[in-house]
Design an enzyme around this catalytic site. Structure first.
Site, mmCIF file in Angstrom:
data_model
loop_
_atom_site.group_PDB
_atom_site.id
_atom_site.type_symbol
_atom_site.label_atom_id
_atom_site.label_comp_id
_atom_site.label_asym_id
_atom_site.label_seq_id
_atom_site.Cartn_x
_atom_site.Cartn_y
_atom_site.Cartn_z
ATOM 1 N N GLU A 160 -37.868 10.855 14.782
ATOM 2 C CA GLU A 160 -37.179 10.626 13.516
ATOM 3 C C GLU A 160 -37.945 11.367 12.425
ATOM 4 O OE1 GLU A 160 -35.736 6.687 12.921
ATOM 5 O OE2 GLU A 160 -35.712 6.866 10.746
ATOM 6 N N ARG A 161 -37.228 12.191 11.697
ATOM 7 C CA ARG A 161 -37.855 12.995 10.637
ATOM 8 C C ARG A 161 -38.956 13.902 11.188
ATOM 9 N NH1 ARG A 161 -33.463 12.195 7.975
ATOM 10 N NH2 ARG A 161 -33.111 10.031 7.378
ATOM 11 N N LYS A 283 -41.515 -2.991 11.144
ATOM 12 C CA LYS A 283 -40.558 -2.780 10.049
ATOM 13 C C LYS A 283 -39.494 -3.844 10.234
ATOM 14 C CE LYS A 283 -37.223 0.683 8.327
ATOM 15 N NZ LYS A 283 -36.712 2.065 8.475
ATOM 16 N N GLU A 287 -33.606 -1.796 6.210
ATOM 17 C CA GLU A 287 -32.674 -0.759 6.667
ATOM 18 C C GLU A 287 -32.024 -1.104 7.997
ATOM 19 O OE1 GLU A 287 -34.959 2.892 6.508
ATOM 20 O OE2 GLU A 287 -34.366 3.217 4.444
ATOM 21 N N ARG A 320 -44.750 -3.367 7.271
ATOM 22 C CA ARG A 320 -44.289 -2.416 6.248
ATOM 23 C C ARG A 320 -43.606 -3.125 5.076
ATOM 24 N NH1 ARG A 320 -40.908 1.920 7.431
ATOM 25 N NH2 ARG A 320 -42.171 3.511 6.457
ATOM 26 N N ARG A 337 -33.581 -0.244 -6.932
ATOM 27 C CA ARG A 337 -34.327 -0.178 -5.683
ATOM 28 C C ARG A 337 -35.824 -0.015 -5.900
ATOM 29 N NH1 ARG A 337 -33.231 4.110 -0.698
ATOM 30 N NH2 ARG A 337 -35.401 4.264 -0.013
ATOM 31 N N LYS A 361 -45.690 2.212 0.883
ATOM 32 C CA LYS A 361 -45.467 3.632 0.610
ATOM 33 C C LYS A 361 -46.053 4.005 -0.740
ATOM 34 C CE LYS A 361 -41.359 4.243 3.425
ATOM 35 N NZ LYS A 361 -40.156 5.035 3.667
ATOM 36 N N ASP A 366 -38.966 6.551 -1.958
ATOM 37 C CA ASP A 366 -39.130 6.958 -0.559
ATOM 38 C C ASP A 366 -39.551 8.411 -0.465
ATOM 39 O OD1 ASP A 366 -39.121 6.897 2.178
ATOM 40 O OD2 ASP A 366 -36.953 7.102 2.382
ATOM 41 N N GLU A 388 -49.509 3.941 2.539
ATOM 42 C CA GLU A 388 -48.766 4.763 3.509
ATOM 43 C C GLU A 388 -48.247 6.010 2.816
ATOM 44 O OE1 GLU A 388 -45.664 2.853 6.106
ATOM 45 O OE2 GLU A 388 -44.432 4.538 5.463
ATOM 46 N N GLU A 394 -40.243 15.227 5.244
ATOM 47 C CA GLU A 394 -38.839 14.810 5.211
ATOM 48 C C GLU A 394 -38.121 15.321 3.958
ATOM 49 O OE1 GLU A 394 -38.328 10.593 5.470
ATOM 50 O OE2 GLU A 394 -36.151 10.694 5.236
ATOM 51 N N TRP A 542 -27.277 3.233 -0.837
ATOM 52 C CA TRP A 542 -28.727 3.305 -0.655
ATOM 53 C C TRP A 542 -29.553 3.074 -1.907
ATOM 54 C CZ3 TRP A 542 -30.201 3.099 4.242
ATOM 55 C CH2 TRP A 542 -29.290 3.509 5.226
#
Lengths: 680, 680
Positions: A160-161, A283, A287, A320, A337, A361, A366, A388, A394, A542
């Site tokens: 992923e990514r 996680k 999501e 996370r 968000r 993060k 993001d 993180e 990405e 999102w």
């Protein structure tokens, strides 16, 4: 001058031969052989690396032996070597490099075996970078206790990514049996001080749920064993709904005793296979991943049930903080968000078990190319926290665009949260752990795949390198790290080193200048996040909205009429961010809604600023290409050509970004470019 | 009144029982038994269907027999029955329904076995719709010689643009062995006169390339055999690069004799398995599919090499005209995708072999809810052409929104191209074939999957039904077809029939009113085409641009300053489309760039028109829900509930579309809603 030919597979460990001369002779004289005091798999790697590295750098044979009487050469070991050199034994993972007592040799004295290995790499780095041997003892110890990479690798081999091929850990639903590549990766990690990795994606879908079952644990143990001599422990990402998915329990409610028992059994099984496992990455309720919210339980209750199972085994939970409403209605302008992680975790401060770290993060959204530092990093003082960051590119060019991320991470590490008054940098509090170093550190999402050069773009190796160096010592400058990497990778040709360093140092701001401006974020193509689609996310769920209209763009995140996000910061940041005059210019559109015709501090309108930066950004890429072409004779054709091809692709991408973003601002604003350049 | 309970699987062939009374008694008296003169699989299906249908409609036993002496009952057959009834034998596929000579019976005289089957369904339709038996002989023959469905089904069981489950022909890489469902599908097709289907997706990826090899041909032959008694022939979609992909030829160049030989061998192999195969469907040099352009050859050369292989076997090539530059630069305003098919195919007029038909989409773009008729349908007089429409609701609500497409198709069929002066409708020229009926007709992309009710949305059955009826007889009105379908599906309750018919008749304009306005098109989410993303395609490579700015939106397609697309039409259309005053209002934004503040003929600004139509559209869906709720006691709960749930989903979708599109126009234009409704 013939450039050194290095296989990109060796990354920064190719050890290009030093030029003949006095400097080389001095090293040769001191380092003609290697003596390892003590024996362990890690110590053996230290000795082996020194021999390989010195032979390559010095162009002579460098024998390795165990204990011996002679005083010359390199001595590696723990207490006995410290004694030999007359230095204090360093702390865990630390080392001292010093003259080896009365002899002509060099001592690498580690606080433990791992410290010896790190010291060996440090000595080689000094030599390869032309720094030479220290005249006074040099002592180092890592600032971050945990220096970790999270791989988002899936069991089917996709990542992923991921932008550098397929997984080096998984293929076709199985854990890899290619342990040679795993060992080579372990060596790279050890060379930059990384001491842990999570093998699998935090989004744990079937069949990866089964990674913690006997179906896979034997092979997982093999990977752990391959990494162990490099001082790298593994962690596994687990699915919070494991009890339901694997054993058909009626729920995964963390307050259900049967669930707690399930996690105990799962942990026992995994630790039997990998006794030094770091722990589990989770996680949850994020999501679409299952989590405690499904049962009306809190994030802390969710983390603690797993933590309780791991505690007796010495394991930790890396939990996370990336929790937000990913089913937002775009019409809802009250929800922001950016506020989500803080709002979720601050009320739970003090509720997490001691062996839980909340992994946060760097920014509140993001991994955009420009965000403010997450306010959660300066909050929740009773919660163990990890920083993180994302090494895989990405949102920052997907390893086709050059984007050296160390400057971005430096901004985060150096950010003074004022959590305990001035001086509370993220580096000193979260990464170093302040007074509490039990569970602190820095985690990076890996950018590595099975491509020959590990990272797809050769220059992206600098991000992996820089992550490790920065987690070890956050006070290193981005430029110092870039210069190190350039020398280790391409040798000591000053032109190459200066050019590569300058290109890296410019690259993030160049990328930013032709993509999403001033902290606005989210102008990428949905799902792939590759290339521009300015309103691709505008009406989605999102929580990432530009709110552009014909007059203005951006979201007011202040407290008076905005979303109130700024209230999550300690002063003086809250006031600074809220004040359009004092807000850092590069974050203007993160915190404020601004009219296209408004004048920025630079004296031009917002629209004109966007045009200027986008034209300049694309021009800078053309300059990169010219600069790189100038190194044509100075870098071996394989590596030179591979970077040249990426730069050409970056040029096309930059022009696309430039024209789309300029068109977008032009169509909304109607403002012509003052310089009369082409807008579409 | 208790509503008839019908399994949605039976679709419009559930034959709900007629109410007792004089009308039913009259039919009972005339149709108490069925006599089939002659014997063939198709005739047997005609007899079986009559018996099943009559028994269900009339509530009595209806025996079937072969030849017999008695004069009453239904007589089915070809010449002998025509003689019996004293009518002329109809042409191929045609039939006459008449009093059966001196007896009390009814004659269904077909021009051939297939005509008998169609006549049987027609008789049952008359009875089920309450029309009863004809007093004078009724004669019918299909207008379109070819009435075909293209399935976009993949070998793995997925369906491209399918919204009703998985394929009924393929699963897990194999051709289905569930021939019962295939037969039931054949019966549905025969009932609406469809006489051919292509089994597999026009995008022929691996492994579907192998469908024409021995690996699959046995199973393909079984499917063909299952459909044969229903008068349905099959076709297969093939990959133009078959010679390369299947047998490793160095190229698929149509001028290469080895390639021609390959196609001959492939055709021979396929026809050995399925001797009555219709032919091959080909999408070539289109959207990434291989084709003759790869070899510098023309579309005609590409089609002809395959046509030459099929000609001796009686097969045809159905060659799609959907060719355009799908790698367009969004900055390029000279290229207009709408012009592509015409520009590609008109220069090749006369160059195609006689057994090639060029299959042309109804509009010049791609199945938007509103487009002008493709100018290619009025051009290339020396080329055999087929009209292609889309039954599956890719851009028209994905079988969640109700959208009865027959009115759209009627507009196309009734459009007078003026190709040979006035009266050159698409129906009379392309679909009926004019003077040349050898290879003419209408193709629909199927909307069927393995869901119990075939089409996901029960109301979407009306589109499948309507396609067949319209291809048979394009002069039928959309409303007449809707009324037929409603009666056949729900019985003769007048309230149900009126409500359903009204809802269907309104549905396309309602869908249009809350989605993309005035022929603008392309405001959908990329890739899925589900839901609104107004600028999702704005900076993409697909040639679908709105070109919105703060003043205006749309592309000028006129000849003076526009793209020149209008020049592809015969007069008077060219002048009409170019003239903003005379251009059909619903196509205004297809042909013209219009300012948000400009007044439309209706007297409101463009922006206000958009707001009004979008609010009205969402309100109409709420009205549909209320109307449907009013049928609660009149339709069985299974079918009533399933439609009710779709309507609720449509309401949510309509509100989302309304708010996004209104926001989009509002943000660009700054024009407030005159009625003060909420814009975002």
């Amino acid at each position: 001058m013939t450039p050194p030919v290095v296989d990109a597979y060796d990354a920064w460990l190719g050890y290009p031969a030093l030029a003949p001369g006095a400097a080389r002779d001095a090293v040769r004289a001191a380092c003609g052989r290697v003596t390892v005091l003590g024996d362990s798999p890690v110590l053996r790697e230290a000795g082996r690396e020194l021999a390989v590295g010195l032979e390559s750098l010095l162009g002579c044979s460098v024998p390795v032996s165990g204990e011996s009487g002679a005083g010359d050469g390199v001595w590696v070991g723990t207490g006995a070597v410290a004694e030999l050199a007359g230095v204090e034994t360093p702390g865990p993972e630390g080392f001292v490099i010093a003259a080896a007592g009365e002899g002509a040799g060099v001592a690498v004295a580690g606080g433990d075996d791992r410290g010896c290995l790190y010291g060996a790499f440090a000595l080689l780095r000094r030599i390869a970078c032309g720094v030479g041997l220290p005249s006074e003892p040099v002592s180092e110890a890592p600032v971050a206790p945990l220096r970790m990479l999270d791989h988002w690798d899936n069991l089917d081999g996709t990542i992923e990514r991921g932008y550098a091929g397929r997984s080096i850990f998984f293929a076709d639903g199985e854990v890899t049996r290619d342990l040679a590549r795993v060992r080579d990766y372990g060596r790279l990690l050890a060379s930059i001080g990384v001491n842990a990795i999570a093998l699998n994606n935090v989004n744990v879908a079937r069949p990866a749920v089964e990674l913690i079952t006997d179906r896979h644990l034997g092979a997982v143990a093999q990977v752990a064993a391959a990494l162990r001599p490099f001082g790298v422990r593994i962690a596994l990402s687990v699915n919070f709904a494991g009890p339901v998915l694997l054993d058909g329990l009626p729920s995964a409610d963390p307050r259900d005793p049967a669930v707690a028992q399930w996690w105990r059994a799962a942990a026992a099984r995994v630790y039997e296979a990998v006794p030094d496992l770091l722990g589990f990455v989770v996680k949850a309720s994020s999501e679409g991943q299952p989590g405690p919210h499904s049962y009306g339980a809190s994030q802390a209750e969710g983390a603690n049930v797993i933590a309780a199972a791991l505690a007796p085994l010495g394991g930790v939970v890396l939990w996370r903080a990336f929790v937000y409403d990913c089913e937002q209605d775009w019409r809802d302008t009250a929800t922001d968000r950016a506020k989500a992680a803080y709002d979720e975790f601050v009320p739970l401060d003090g509720a997490f078990a001691p062996n839980v770290a909340v992994q946060i993060k760097n920014g509140p959204m993001d991994y955009q190319v420009r965000e403010p530092v997450s306010p959660l990093l300066g909050a929740a003082p009773e919660t163990r926290k990890l920083l993180e960051v994302q090494i895989t590119q990405e949102y920052t060019g997907q390893q086709v665009h050059a984007c050296y991320l160390v400057p971005l991470w430096k901004e985060v590490l150096d950010f003074d949260t004022h959590a305990r008054g001035p001086g509370s940098t993220v580096a000193s509090t979260v990464v170093a752990g302040g007074d509490d170093r039990a569970l602190a550190g820095m985690v990076g999402v890996a950018n590595v795949g099975d491509e020959r050069n590990w990272t797809g773009h050769l220059l992206a190796q600098a991000n992996l390198y820089g992550f490790g160096r920065l987690a070890w010592q956050p006070s290193l400058t981005a430029e110092a790290i870039a210069r190190e990497w350039a020398a280790l990778t391409f040798g000591l040709d000053g032109t190459v080193r200066d050019t590569v360093t300058a290109m890296l140092m410019e690259s993030r701001e160049v990328y930013e200048s032709y993509t999403t401006p001033l902290g606005l974020g989210w102008m990428v193509t949905p799902a792939t996040h590759d290339g521009p689609s300015p309103e691709g996310y505008e009406y989605s769920r999102w929580g990432t909205y530009l709110r552009a209209d014909r007059d203005a763009i951006g979201v007011d995140r202040g407290t008076a009429r905005g979303t109130g996000f700024t209230a999550q910061y300690h002063e003086p940041w809250r006031s600074i961010f809220e004040d359009r005059e004092r807000c850092p210019p590069q974050l203007l559109l993160f915190f404020h809604r601004v009219g296209y015709a408004e004048l920025l501090p630079s004296g031009v309108t917002l629209a004109q600023h966007v045009y200027d930066s986008h034209f300049a950004g694309a021009e800078a890429v053309a300059r990169f290409i010219a600069d790189w072409e100038g190194l044509h004779e100075r870098i071996d054709p394989g590596r030179h050509g591979s970077v040249a091809r990426r730069l050409e692709a970056q040029r096309a991408g930059a022009e696309e970004w430039r024209d789309v973003i300029n068109a977008y601002f032009h169509r909304y604003s109607g403002i012509a470019d003052a310089a009369g350049r082409r807008l579409y």
